[in-house]
Design an enzyme around this catalytic site. Sequence first.
Site, PDB file in Angstrom:
ATOM      1  N   GLU A  74      21.503 -27.687  -0.203  1.00  0.00           N
ATOM      2  CA  GLU A  74      19.986 -29.087  -1.389  1.00  0.00           C
ATOM      3  C   GLU A  74      19.736 -28.154  -1.544  1.00  0.00           C
ATOM      4  OE1 GLU A  74      19.195 -31.649   2.108  1.00  0.00           O
ATOM      5  OE2 GLU A  74      17.817 -33.337   0.744  1.00  0.00           O
ATOM      6  N   ASP A  87      16.245 -31.166  -3.826  1.00  0.00           N
ATOM      7  CA  ASP A  87      16.062 -32.188  -4.031  1.00  0.00           C
ATOM      8  C   ASP A  87      14.427 -32.336  -4.588  1.00  0.00           C
ATOM      9  OD1 ASP A  87      17.107 -32.869  -1.329  1.00  0.00           O
ATOM     10  OD2 ASP A  87      15.420 -32.129  -0.273  1.00  0.00           O
ATOM     11  N   GLU A 136      12.047 -35.429  -4.483  1.00  0.00           N
ATOM     12  CA  GLU A 136      11.631 -36.973  -3.744  1.00  0.00           C
ATOM     13  C   GLU A 136      10.260 -37.515  -4.608  1.00  0.00           C
ATOM     14  OE1 GLU A 136      11.680 -36.814   0.633  1.00  0.00           O
ATOM     15  OE2 GLU A 136      12.798 -35.614   0.649  1.00  0.00           O
ATOM     16  N   ASN A 177      12.366 -29.040  -2.751  1.00  0.00           N
ATOM     17  CA  ASN A 177      12.853 -28.752  -1.753  1.00  0.00           C
ATOM     18  C   ASN A 177      13.763 -27.585  -1.813  1.00  0.00           C
ATOM     19  OD1 ASN A 177      12.524 -26.829   0.872  1.00  0.00           O
ATOM     20  ND2 ASN A 177      12.403 -29.014   2.135  1.00  0.00           N
ATOM     21  N   ASP A 222      12.527 -25.751   4.991  1.00  0.00           N
ATOM     22  CA  ASP A 222      10.964 -25.023   4.663  1.00  0.00           C
ATOM     23  C   ASP A 222      10.621 -24.470   3.375  1.00  0.00           C
ATOM     24  OD1 ASP A 222      11.460 -26.741   7.694  1.00  0.00           O
ATOM     25  OD2 ASP A 222      11.804 -24.537   8.074  1.00  0.00           O
ATOM     26  N   ARG A 223      11.019 -25.157   2.403  1.00  0.00           N
ATOM     27  CA  ARG A 223      10.645 -24.175   0.903  1.00  0.00           C
ATOM     28  C   ARG A 223       9.761 -25.165   0.514  1.00  0.00           C
ATOM     29  NH1 ARG A 223      16.466 -21.867   1.531  1.00  0.00           N
ATOM     30  NH2 ARG A 223      15.840 -19.730   2.541  1.00  0.00           N
ATOM     31  N   TRP A 271       5.342 -41.374   7.300  1.00  0.00           N
ATOM     32  CA  TRP A 271       4.524 -40.448   7.143  1.00  0.00           C
ATOM     33  C   TRP A 271       4.332 -40.125   5.343  1.00  0.00           C
ATOM     34  CZ3 TRP A 271       7.872 -37.180   3.224  1.00  0.00           C
ATOM     35  CH2 TRP A 271       9.010 -37.673   3.172  1.00  0.00           C
TER      36      TRP A 271
END
Length: 289
Positions: free
Chosen positions: A99, A101, A103, A118, A126-127, A193
């Site tokens: 993936e 991303d 966002e 990411n 987690d990048r 969040w």
Amino acid sequence: MASYSSKMLMIFMVFSYFMLASANFYQNFDITWGDGRGQILNNGELLTLSLDKASGSGLQSKNEYLFGKIDMQLKLVPGNSAGTVTAYYLKSEGSAWDEIDFEFLGNLSGDPYTLHTNVFSQGKGDREQQFHLWFDPTADFHTYTILWNPQRIIFYVDGTPIREFKNSESVGVPYLKSQPMRIYSSLWNADDWATRGGLIKTDWSQAPFTASYRNYNAINACVWSSSSGSSSCNSNSDNSNSWLSEELDNTSQERLNWVQKNYMIYDYCKDTKRFPQGLPAECAVNSLS
Ligand SMILES: *[C@@H]1O[C@H](CO)[C@@H](O)[C@H](O)[C@H]1NC(C)=O
Ligand SMILES: *[C@@H]1O[C@H](CO)[C@@H](O)[C@H](O)[C@H]1NC(C)=O
């Protein structure tokens, strides 16, 4: 006469190739959820996604790609967009998915959007790297590009590179190179969040929230065929596949450094608290320019 019409036919074919390869949302995308909140307008030149209290909406590309340089112009939710997230990404199927991303996390009127990026390989992400932008992304359309070739992934904003993720197989990090990915986008509510860690809630009196898309361009991309299990690469008019080996030249590297110095607000490769056992292996590879 014969040569005249075959010339016309060729011109027509070249013309329709470019028409097909760019622009038309009817031919290239499906609105996959949102019960009418996503719409294709203006003969397929414009696409909008919207969000209200009941639902967001989303789209996906009809094609799957295995490498490409894909442009999309987005105009993000204006005004008080706090709590909303517009995601634009490439993703493969399955539990060990790949993936890439973009966002966009909304904010209160006058406060900056956060652009969150990411990269997942084989289901591991987690990048994250996050940025503010040097313009108001709600005032007009801007071009967000994902370059994905066998050596590197580069995120571009209006042609300016903001992030590079290099193939780091040499240090044991799986690279995104064998799973075809589709393009997805969605507009949804993430006020648990998204904005200042969930402190600021979506203001539903402003709904519906709308993001707009145009000028999708995947002229330089390899379209996957699941029936043949292989991909065929389109290329631009000069017939070069230069994007397949594209890298940052010195000027682009300097622009990337400028963005990272002035607009980057989070970099997982600098977050030593988060990785007490040591930073992820690709961080060392990516810090070499
Ligand atoms: C919203 O604006 C605040 C204040 O400028 C900023 O700290 C924050 O990063 C912005 N973005 C989000 C998603 O909260
Ligand atoms: C790019 O920069 C490197 C050093 O940073 C230099 O050695 C090289 O000659 C430069 N290349 C060009 C084309 O300017």
